[in-house]
Design an enzyme around this catalytic site. Structure first.
Site, PDB file in Angstrom:
ATOM      1  N   ASP A 198       0.881  -1.184   0.000  1.00  0.00           N
ATOM      2  CA  ASP A 198       0.000   0.000   0.000  1.00  0.00           C
ATOM      3  C   ASP A 198       0.916   1.230   0.000  1.00  0.00           C
ATOM      4  O   ASP A 198       2.131   1.119   0.157  1.00  0.00           O
ATOM      5  CB  ASP A 198      -0.880  -0.006   1.267  1.00  0.00           C
ATOM      6  CG  ASP A 198      -1.754   1.242   1.377  1.00  0.00           C
ATOM      7  OD1 ASP A 198      -2.417   1.593   0.387  1.00  0.00           O
ATOM      8  OD2 ASP A 198      -1.773   1.887   2.441  1.00  0.00           O
ATOM      9  N   SER A 199       0.314   2.402  -0.113  1.00  0.00           N
ATOM     10  CA  SER A 199       1.096   3.637  -0.053  1.00  0.00           C
ATOM     11  C   SER A 199       1.683   3.854   1.343  1.00  0.00           C
ATOM     12  O   SER A 199       2.619   4.626   1.497  1.00  0.00           O
ATOM     13  CB  SER A 199       0.194   4.830  -0.389  1.00  0.00           C
ATOM     14  OG  SER A 199      -0.829   4.930   0.594  1.00  0.00           O
TER      15      SER A 199
ATOM     16  N   TYR B 241      -0.977   8.365  -2.241  1.00  0.00           N
ATOM     17  CA  TYR B 241      -1.130   8.077  -3.675  1.00  0.00           C
ATOM     18  C   TYR B 241      -2.344   8.829  -4.243  1.00  0.00           C
ATOM     19  O   TYR B 241      -2.385   9.160  -5.413  1.00  0.00           O
ATOM     20  CB  TYR B 241      -1.390   6.576  -3.884  1.00  0.00           C
ATOM     21  CG  TYR B 241      -0.179   5.665  -3.839  1.00  0.00           C
ATOM     22  CD1 TYR B 241       1.121   6.155  -3.719  1.00  0.00           C
ATOM     23  CD2 TYR B 241      -0.353   4.281  -3.940  1.00  0.00           C
ATOM     24  CE1 TYR B 241       2.203   5.286  -3.689  1.00  0.00           C
ATOM     25  CE2 TYR B 241       0.725   3.408  -3.916  1.00  0.00           C
ATOM     26  CZ  TYR B 241       2.002   3.910  -3.795  1.00  0.00           C
ATOM     27  OH  TYR B 241       3.072   3.042  -3.773  1.00  0.00           O
ATOM     28  N   GLY B 242      -3.332   9.053  -3.356  1.00  0.00           N
ATOM     29  CA  GLY B 242      -4.643   9.506  -3.817  1.00  0.00           C
ATOM     30  C   GLY B 242      -4.685  10.867  -4.478  1.00  0.00           C
ATOM     31  O   GLY B 242      -5.655  11.193  -5.146  1.00  0.00           O
TER      32      GLY B 242
ATOM     33  N   CYS C 158      -4.612  -1.596  -1.786  1.00  0.00           N
ATOM     34  CA  CYS C 158      -4.834  -0.155  -1.970  1.00  0.00           C
ATOM     35  C   CYS C 158      -5.772   0.031  -3.158  1.00  0.00           C
ATOM     36  O   CYS C 158      -5.473  -0.452  -4.265  1.00  0.00           O
ATOM     37  CB  CYS C 158      -3.484   0.514  -2.248  1.00  0.00           C
ATOM     38  SG  CYS C 158      -3.606   2.264  -2.655  1.00  0.00           S
ATOM     39  N   ASN C 159      -6.876   0.701  -2.940  1.00  0.00           N
ATOM     40  CA  ASN C 159      -7.840   0.929  -4.027  1.00  0.00           C
ATOM     41  C   ASN C 159      -7.260   1.850  -5.101  1.00  0.00           C
ATOM     42  O   ASN C 159      -7.474   1.637  -6.290  1.00  0.00           O
ATOM     43  CB  ASN C 159      -9.112   1.571  -3.457  1.00  0.00           C
ATOM     44  CG  ASN C 159      -9.851   0.637  -2.531  1.00  0.00           C
ATOM     45  OD1 ASN C 159     -10.752  -0.074  -2.939  1.00  0.00           O
ATOM     46  ND2 ASN C 159      -9.458   0.611  -1.277  1.00  0.00           N
ATOM     47  N   THR C 160      -6.519   2.871  -4.666  1.00  0.00           N
ATOM     48  CA  THR C 160      -5.964   3.846  -5.611  1.00  0.00           C
ATOM     49  C   THR C 160      -4.931   3.185  -6.526  1.00  0.00           C
ATOM     50  O   THR C 160      -4.927   3.389  -7.742  1.00  0.00           O
ATOM     51  CB  THR C 160      -5.286   5.003  -4.830  1.00  0.00           C
ATOM     52  OG1 THR C 160      -6.141   5.404  -3.762  1.00  0.00           O
ATOM     53  CG2 THR C 160      -4.990   6.171  -5.727  1.00  0.00           C
TER      54      THR C 160
ATOM     55  N   GLU D 211      -1.960   8.245   8.677  1.00  0.00           N
ATOM     56  CA  GLU D 211      -0.535   7.883   8.605  1.00  0.00           C
ATOM     57  C   GLU D 211       0.223   8.322   9.862  1.00  0.00           C
ATOM     58  O   GLU D 211       1.205   7.708  10.244  1.00  0.00           O
ATOM     59  CB  GLU D 211       0.122   8.539   7.383  1.00  0.00           C
ATOM     60  CG  GLU D 211      -0.172   7.837   6.075  1.00  0.00           C
ATOM     61  CD  GLU D 211       0.483   6.466   5.956  1.00  0.00           C
ATOM     62  OE1 GLU D 211       1.640   6.301   6.371  1.00  0.00           O
ATOM     63  OE2 GLU D 211      -0.188   5.556   5.451  1.00  0.00           O
TER      64      GLU D 211
ATOM     65  N   CYS E 160     -11.140   3.054   0.633  1.00  0.00           N
ATOM     66  CA  CYS E 160      -9.702   3.262   0.809  1.00  0.00           C
ATOM     67  C   CYS E 160      -9.297   2.414   2.003  1.00  0.00           C
ATOM     68  O   CYS E 160      -9.992   2.417   3.033  1.00  0.00           O
ATOM     69  CB  CYS E 160      -9.410   4.737   1.073  1.00  0.00           C
ATOM     70  SG  CYS E 160      -7.733   5.073   1.679  1.00  0.00           S
ATOM     71  N   THR E 161      -8.182   1.708   1.881  1.00  0.00           N
ATOM     72  CA  THR E 161      -7.811   0.752   2.938  1.00  0.00           C
ATOM     73  C   THR E 161      -7.341   1.430   4.227  1.00  0.00           C
ATOM     74  O   THR E 161      -7.205   0.777   5.254  1.00  0.00           O
ATOM     75  CB  THR E 161      -6.729  -0.221   2.437  1.00  0.00           C
ATOM     76  OG1 THR E 161      -5.615   0.549   1.941  1.00  0.00           O
ATOM     77  CG2 THR E 161      -7.269  -1.110   1.338  1.00  0.00           C
ATOM     78  N   HIS E 162      -7.108   2.740   4.178  1.00  0.00           N
ATOM     79  CA  HIS E 162      -6.779   3.446   5.424  1.00  0.00           C
ATOM     80  C   HIS E 162      -8.014   3.617   6.317  1.00  0.00           C
ATOM     81  O   HIS E 162      -7.892   3.729   7.536  1.00  0.00           O
ATOM     82  CB  HIS E 162      -6.220   4.846   5.122  1.00  0.00           C
ATOM     83  CG  HIS E 162      -4.782   4.864   4.712  1.00  0.00           C
ATOM     84  ND1 HIS E 162      -4.340   4.389   3.502  1.00  0.00           N
ATOM     85  CD2 HIS E 162      -3.664   5.313   5.364  1.00  0.00           C
ATOM     86  CE1 HIS E 162      -3.033   4.563   3.417  1.00  0.00           C
ATOM     87  NE2 HIS E 162      -2.587   5.112   4.531  1.00  0.00           N
TER      88      HIS E 162
HETATM   89  N1  DGL Z   1      -4.868   3.165   1.012  1.00  0.00           N
HETATM   90  C1  DGL Z   1      -5.016   3.662  -0.304  1.00  0.00           C
HETATM   91  C2  DGL Z   1      -6.330   3.254  -0.914  1.00  0.00           C
HETATM   92  O1  DGL Z   1      -6.884   2.239  -0.572  1.00  0.00           O
HETATM   93  C3  DGL Z   1      -4.801   5.122  -0.601  1.00  0.00           C
HETATM   94  C4  DGL Z   1      -4.009   5.966   0.289  1.00  0.00           C
HETATM   95  C5  DGL Z   1      -3.303   7.128  -0.358  1.00  0.00           C
HETATM   96  O2  DGL Z   1      -3.952   8.079  -0.827  1.00  0.00           O
HETATM   97  O3  DGL Z   1      -2.107   7.019  -0.375  1.00  0.00           O
HETATM   98  O4  DGL Z   1      -6.827   3.927  -1.770  1.00  0.00           O
END
Ligand code: DGL
Length: 262
Positions: free
Chosen positions: A11-12, A43-44, A74-76, A152, A184-186
């Site tokens: 993931d990011s 990443y988003g 990570c979805n992104t 984070e 988003c996995t966060h």
């Molecule tokens: N955890 C990531 C997701 O599922 C994105 C986090 C990010 O923006 O870095 O989209």
């Protein structure tokens, strides 16, 4: 002996830990390698091409560690890179997408809210997903810049996080969503705060457990599941220099984090 090789998860940053936890619970005999690309998070809000190149580099590292499968937690990153990774890798690559399908099946009000990064919300992959389900429910998509940065830091209820959430949830509550997708996995890390803000009657959908089951299915199909032999080991890597504390805090135990210089 490929069955004894590790599974790579990335993931990011710390978000993918919410998926790693489900994988670890479902497949305790597996060795796992977790990569947090903390130097490049979030990443988003980055262009898809930039995220795609990071993903290719990380997948290259995981392949060099002899991983038998890769989970893009990570979805992104999935929206930006999963097709390229599948073309480039000979091992299974499991990606994620916001749980629109289970949400549409579950809603009774017919209004589903989706929280995601801007990258996911603006991606073609997500637009296709929305089109597929648009007939069945009203989908209210809310990009949430700033949330990932708070999470984070390990800040799961900071004043800044709460004020961002108030702003992002208001339009969804005005539309009377009864189902909320965490795209988003966060975000599963802030589930308690989210639930309190939207109320108990709103069902929150997280796809981490489903991804772990999909990974199990893919490994089973190829006869790649680790067979017994005790508990697997989990190793952590990060491209950032200051992410060890947050990783340990959110994983829930002391871990050593190796530096990934890519
Ligand atoms: N955890 C990531 C997701 O599922 C994105 C986090 C990010 O923006 O870095 O989209």
């Amino acid at each position: 002996m490929q069955r004894r090789e590790p599974i790579g998860v990335f993931d990011s940053g710390v978000g993918g830990l919410t998926v790693l936890k489900h994988i670890h619970q479902l497949l305790p005999a597996e060795d796992l390698i977790y990569v947090a690309d903390s130097a490049f998070m979030p990443y988003g809000c980055k262009p898809e091409a930039v995220v795609e190149e990071r993903c290719v580099k990380i997948a290259g590292f995981l392949a060099a560690q002899h991983c038998k499968a890769i989970v893009v937690a990570c979805n992104t990153a999935t929206a930006a890179a999963v097709h390229r990774l599948r073309d480039a890798c000979s091992i299974p690559v499991i990606g994620m997408e916001p749980g629109v399908k289970p949400a549409v099946a579950r809603t009774t009000s017919g209004v589903v809210g989706i929280l995601a990064t801007s990258g996911t919300a603006n991606s073609n992959k997500f637009k296709l997903l929305q089109q597929r389900y648009a007939e069945h429910a009203e989908l209210v998509v809310q990009p949430c810049p700033g949330l990932v940065e708070e999470i984070e830091k390990g800040e799961l209820a900071s004043p800044r996080l709460l004020s961002l959430l108030e702003q992002y949830l208001q339009p969804l509550l005005q539309k009377h969503v009864d189902t909320l997708v965490l795209g988003c996995t966060h975000y599963p890390f802030i589930m308690p705060v989210l639930q309190e803000m939207v109320g108990e009657s709103v069902v929150i959908i997280d796809t981490g457990a489903a991804i772990a089951r999909e990974l199990e299915r893919q490994l089973q199909m190829r006869d790649l599941l680790a067979d017994g032999g005790g508990a697997g080991q989990t190793r952590f890597w990060s491209s950032g220099l200051n992410s060890a504390d947050a990783l340990a805090h959110l994983w829930g135990e002391q871990v050593s984090v190796a530096h990934l210089d890519i």
